[in-house]
Design a protein around this motif. Structure first.
Motif, mmCIF file in Angstrom:
data_model
loop_
_atom_site.group_PDB
_atom_site.id
_atom_site.type_symbol
_atom_site.label_atom_id
_atom_site.label_comp_id
_atom_site.label_asym_id
_atom_site.label_seq_id
_atom_site.Cartn_x
_atom_site.Cartn_y
_atom_site.Cartn_z
ATOM 1 N N SER A 2 0.668 70.020 -95.019
ATOM 2 C CA SER A 2 1.419 69.168 -95.949
ATOM 3 C C SER A 2 2.686 69.832 -96.457
ATOM 4 O O SER A 2 3.397 69.261 -97.292
ATOM 5 N N ALA A 3 2.990 71.025 -95.976
ATOM 6 C CA ALA A 3 4.158 71.776 -96.444
ATOM 7 C C ALA A 3 5.444 71.215 -95.861
ATOM 8 O O ALA A 3 5.471 70.717 -94.733
ATOM 9 N N THR A 4 6.514 71.275 -96.631
ATOM 10 C CA THR A 4 7.835 70.961 -96.107
ATOM 11 C C THR A 4 8.304 72.141 -95.247
ATOM 12 O O THR A 4 7.748 73.255 -95.334
ATOM 13 N N PRO A 5 9.315 71.949 -94.409
ATOM 14 C CA PRO A 5 9.844 73.088 -93.642
ATOM 15 C C PRO A 5 10.278 74.238 -94.547
ATOM 16 O O PRO A 5 10.038 75.406 -94.221
ATOM 17 N N GLU A 6 10.900 73.907 -95.664
ATOM 18 C CA GLU A 6 11.350 74.948 -96.594
ATOM 19 C C GLU A 6 10.170 75.735 -97.153
ATOM 20 O O GLU A 6 10.246 76.954 -97.320
ATOM 21 N N GLU A 7 9.082 75.038 -97.451
ATOM 22 C CA GLU A 7 7.895 75.723 -97.971
ATOM 23 C C GLU A 7 7.280 76.637 -96.923
ATOM 24 O O GLU A 7 6.828 77.748 -97.234
ATOM 25 N N LEU A 8 7.253 76.205 -95.673
ATOM 26 C CA LEU A 8 6.719 77.049 -94.610
ATOM 27 C C LEU A 8 7.536 78.317 -94.447
ATOM 28 O O LEU A 8 6.996 79.397 -94.207
ATOM 29 N N ILE A 9 8.841 78.191 -94.586
ATOM 30 C CA ILE A 9 9.713 79.347 -94.422
ATOM 31 C C ILE A 9 9.679 80.244 -95.660
ATOM 32 O O ILE A 9 9.603 81.475 -95.557
ATOM 33 N N ARG A 10 9.719 79.628 -96.840
ATOM 34 C CA ARG A 10 9.821 80.385 -98.082
ATOM 35 C C ARG A 10 8.495 80.992 -98.513
ATOM 36 O O ARG A 10 8.434 82.114 -99.030
#
Length: 323
Positions: free
Chosen positions: A133-141
Motif C-alpha cells: 500500500s506504499a506510495t513510490p516515495e514511501e518505498l524509497i524514503r
C-alpha cells in the motif's frame, strides 16, 4: 557438456531472472524444442523445486531434469523467482543459490538485468498487485530494516547477485545480459544466449521477430486505486490494517478507470522524474561493479555508473556464507 548414455549432453541452463526482465518472452519464444532447448522446469515448477519448502526439509528434485532424455537439446530451468522474491527484498537468494548449486553444480547461469529506474516502475506494479500500500516515495524514503520481510532497494544492486553466482559456479559459467538489449537487438540477445549455452537449434539459427511486450505496464491511475484498496480495505501481509483478507489479493481491488491519455502521460512523467532524481545516483557504484564483473558497457544502455577510479574492483576469490 557432460556425457550420458554414450552421447554428449548439454549442460543445464538455469535462467534465474531477474523479475520483469523478459522472462515470459524467453519461456514462450526461445526455450522451445525447435530452438534447441528443453524447458524441464518452468516458473511454477522451479519455484516448487528450489524456492518453496523449509530449509531443513528441502531435498534436491528427484528427477534432476531428465538430462539423459534431453535428446541433444539444452535442459533448461527458467523462473524469475530464482533471483529472490522482490516482495520480501530477496531474502531467500542465498538459500536458492545453495539449492541450485547442490543440485546442478556444473550448470550454466543466465541473469538478465534492467536499468533500475525502469525496473522500479515495473516492480512497483508487482508490489501493489500483491498487497503493498506504499506510495513510490514511501518505498524509497522508508526502506526499513534490511532484516525485515519487505522490499529493499538493495534488491536492485545487481553486483551482489552476480558476484555470488560467479563465486559459486565460476565466472565463465555465468552470463549477464541487459534487458535493454532484448528490446534493441533481440537477435543479438538470443545469439549470445545460444552461444553461451552451446545450443544447436533444430532448424539452424533461431530467427527472432520483434514481439509485442507480453506483460505491459499497468496504468498508474489503476495502480493508485489498487494501492488505496490495499491500505484501507484489504488486509495483506504488507498492509495489515484493512477490513478483511481477500482470498486472492492479486486479483482483488482491480478497477480500470477511464483517464485521458494526456493525464496518464503526465502521471508517468511525474513518477519517473520523482524516482529518477533519487534512484539513479543510488546505483552508480553497484553498476560500475556490475560492469567490471561482466564486461558489459552499461552506460550504452542508459545505466548510471560511478567513475572507475573511485571504487575498488570486486574480489572474486572471497565467498560469503551460503546456508
Amino acid at each position: 557438456m557432460t556425457r550420458g548414455s554414450g552421447q554428449l549432453v548439454p549442460s543445464t541452463l538455469i535462467h534465474i531472472g531477474m523479475p520483469k526482465c523478459g522472462s515470459t518472452w524467453l519461456q514462450r519464444q526461445l526455450f522451445k524444442p525447435i530452438n534447441g532447448y528443453l524447458l524441464r522446469f518452468g516458473p511454477i515448477q522451479s519455484k516448487l523445486a528450489f524456492v518453496d519448502g523449509h530449509a531443513r526439509e528441502w531435498r534436491p528434485p528427484e528427477k534432476l531434469l531428465g538430462l539423459k532424455r534431453a535428446g541433444g537439446r539444452v535442459p533448461t530451468i527458467s523462473g524469475e523467482m530464482l533471483a529472490g522474491d522482490p516482495l520480501t527484498g530477496g531474502r531467500d537468494r542465498a538459500i536458492i543459490l545453495a539449492r541450485l548449486q547442490q543440485t546442478l553444480p556444473r550448470a550454466r547461469i543466465l541473469i538478465v538485468i534492467r536499468e533500475q529506474v525502469d525496473m522500479f516502475r515495473s516492480l512497483y506494479k508487482l508490489l501493489v498487485n500483491w498487497g503493498y500500500s506504499a506510495t513510490p516515495e514511501e518505498l524509497i524514503r522508508e526502506e526499513g530494516d534490511p532484516s525485515s520481510h519487505r522490499f529493499q532497494l538493495d534488491y536492485l544492486s545487481y553486483h551482489n547477485l552476480i558476484a555470488d553466482y560467479q563465486r559459486a559456479f565460476g565466472r565463465d559459467r555465468v552470463l549477464v545480459l541487459p534487458f535493454e538489449q532484448l528490446r534493441a537487438d533481440p537477435q543479438g540477445f538470443v545469439d549470445t544466449i545460444n552461444a553461451f549455452s552451446e545450443c544447436r537449434p533444430i532448424e539452424g539459427r533461431v530467427q527472432v521477430e520483434p514481439e509485442q511486450v507480453l506483460n505491459p505496464g499497468r496504468e498508474l491511475t489503476s495502480l493508485q486505486v489498487k494501492r488505496l484498496y490495499n491500505r484501507y480495505i484489504a488486509r495483506t501481509p504488507f498492509s495489515p490494517r484493512g477490513l478483511y483478507r481477500p482470498a486472492s489479493i492479486h486479483s482483488a481491488g482491480n478497477v480500470q478507470i477511464p483517464v485521458p491519455l494526456f493525464l496518464e502521460e503526465r502521471l508517468e512523467r511525474v513518477f519517473r522524474q520523482g524516482t529518477e532524481s533519487t534512484l539513479r545516483a543510488r546505483y552508480d557504484q553497484s553498476n560500475l561493479l556490475t560492469a567490471r564483473l561482466t564486461g558489459l558497457d552499461l552506460t550504452r544502455y542508459g545505466y548510471s555508473c560511478a567513475r572507475g577510479d573511485t571504487i575498488p574492483a570486486p574480489d572474486a576469490t572471497q565467498t560469503r556464507d551460503v546456508p
